[in-house]
Design a protein around this motif. Structure first.
Motif, PDB file in Angstrom:
ATOM      1  N   ASP A 174      -0.098  81.938  74.910  1.00 39.59           N
ATOM      2  CA  ASP A 174      -1.393  81.266  75.085  1.00 39.59           C
ATOM      3  C   ASP A 174      -1.266  80.142  76.111  1.00 39.59           C
ATOM      4  O   ASP A 174      -0.288  79.386  76.085  1.00 39.59           O
ATOM      5  N   ILE A 176      -2.562  77.371  76.180  1.00 37.70           N
ATOM      6  CA  ILE A 176      -2.470  76.076  75.506  1.00 37.70           C
ATOM      7  C   ILE A 176      -1.007  75.703  75.270  1.00 37.70           C
ATOM      8  O   ILE A 176      -0.626  74.523  75.387  1.00 37.70           O
ATOM      9  N   THR A 212     -11.282  65.161  78.751  1.00 38.78           N
ATOM     10  CA  THR A 212     -12.138  66.341  78.938  1.00 38.78           C
ATOM     11  C   THR A 212     -13.523  66.128  78.348  1.00 38.78           C
ATOM     12  O   THR A 212     -14.448  66.897  78.632  1.00 38.78           O
ATOM     13  N   ASP A 252      -4.771  74.194  85.173  1.00 41.78           N
ATOM     14  CA  ASP A 252      -5.737  74.795  84.250  1.00 41.78           C
ATOM     15  C   ASP A 252      -5.191  74.788  82.820  1.00 41.78           C
ATOM     16  O   ASP A 252      -5.913  74.463  81.863  1.00 41.78           O
ATOM     17  N   ALA A 253      -3.913  75.147  82.672  1.00 40.27           N
ATOM     18  CA  ALA A 253      -3.306  75.195  81.342  1.00 40.27           C
ATOM     19  C   ALA A 253      -3.237  73.793  80.726  1.00 40.27           C
ATOM     20  O   ALA A 253      -3.484  73.615  79.524  1.00 40.27           O
ATOM     21  N   VAL A 256      -6.648  72.938  79.485  1.00 34.42           N
ATOM     22  CA  VAL A 256      -6.967  73.714  78.286  1.00 34.42           C
ATOM     23  C   VAL A 256      -6.303  73.073  77.062  1.00 34.42           C
ATOM     24  O   VAL A 256      -6.900  72.990  75.986  1.00 34.42           O
ATOM     25  N   TYR A 257      -5.061  72.617  77.238  1.00 40.43           N
ATOM     26  CA  TYR A 257      -4.387  71.922  76.133  1.00 40.43           C
ATOM     27  C   TYR A 257      -5.143  70.656  75.746  1.00 40.43           C
ATOM     28  O   TYR A 257      -5.380  70.397  74.554  1.00 40.43           O
ATOM     29  N   HIS A 260      -8.261  71.506  73.917  1.00 42.52           N
ATOM     30  CA  HIS A 260      -7.895  71.985  72.575  1.00 42.52           C
ATOM     31  C   HIS A 260      -7.593  70.793  71.649  1.00 42.52           C
ATOM     32  O   HIS A 260      -8.056  70.751  70.495  1.00 42.52           O
TER      33      HIS A 260
END
Length: 267
Positions: A174, A176, A212, A252-253, A256-257, A260
């Motif tokens: 994933d 994340i 974010t 991007d990752a 995303v983390y 999350h």
């Protein structure tokens, strides 16, 4: 007023005093004096093109860091703590490599001090972790801690600080999970998250609000790439993360983390 200026000039002209570096590698603690390190048989003069902190070519008296990490294995985890509270989390493996990317401990000679990092700022000394050929190891700016006071062996950050962890049911591939690893490498040296971490330098990135939640995605990406292009202030310390350090996919990752973790706030 004149007396204050005279005192300030006098202090600025005083020679630097010998400094002490503490190595706490688990089995024992050792203190190295700067004079000892400068005279170490493996100390040598090195040149660092485009130094991360000075933004120019610098020359240092330095020792391969691996020489000082006696008893450390590649799967160990180290933390370099600076005088200002910056706490760089570093897997040991890259620090032990002999090349092409190689870690060095640069030692400031009190008789020949390094230049200040900026107006009204100290130098990067007394101890500074620098790299030769850092691009070969994709070494990030956060892996160049300066004004280092101690280096210690610790459990990995994810073990020490469960509040940093993403949800346990995520698949290993994933994004994340990748973002979590990138956060530890690039962000945890300055920032805490959910109150977790050892850094004393930057703000918490989740409480009370996650970036974010208040940055538009385009501007958040721009801020990470080049903070001064979005917010300019003289005492700014956050470096920009170029594509060479953090690819678009990795950025991007990381985002995303963070997004999350905005759903996993710890009071």
């Amino acid at each position: 007023m004149r007396r204050c200026l005279t005192l300030l000039l006098t202090l600025l002209c005083l020679p630097l005093q010998a400094a002490q570096l503490t190595l706490d590698l688990g089995t024992a603690s050792r203190q190295w004096q700067s004079a000892e390190l400068l005279a170490h048989p493996q100390a040598r003069d090195i040149e660092i093109p485009d130094d991360v902190s000075y933004k120019k070519t610098m020359r240092y008296r330095a020792i391969p860091l691996a020489v000082l990490l006696e008893g450390i294995a590649p799967d160990d985890h180290l933390q370099a703590v600076a005088e200002d509270g910056f706490a760089a989390e570093m897997p040991a493996a890259p620090l032990l490599e002999k090349g092409p990317a190689r870690a060095w401990l640069a030692i400031e000679d009190p008789a020949h001090p390094w230049p200040p990092l900026g107006r009204n700022k100290p130098s990067a000394g007394p101890f500074y972790l620098v790299w030769t050929q850092p691009q070969a190891g994709r070494i990030s700016p956060e892996q160049w801690p300066f004004q280092v006071a101690s280096i210690r062996r610790l459990a990995a950050a994810a073990e020490r600080f469960p509040a940093l962890r993403p949800a346990a049911d995520l698949a290993s591939g994933d994004p994340i999970i990748l973002g979590f690893a990138l956060f530890q490498k690039n962000c945890l040296a300055c920032h805490r998250l959910n109150g977790a971490g050892d850094a004393q330098f930057g703000p918490d990135l989740n409480v009370p609000h996650n970036p974010t939640e208040y940055f538009q995605p385009t501007f958040l990406r721009r801020y990470i790439r080049d903070p001064q292009s979005l917010r300019q202030w003289p005492q700014a310390r956050m470096p920009g993360f170029s594509n060479a350090v953090l690819s678009d996919q990795e950025l991007d990752a990381l985002l995303v983390y963070l997004a999350h973790m905005a759903t996993r706030k710890t009071p």
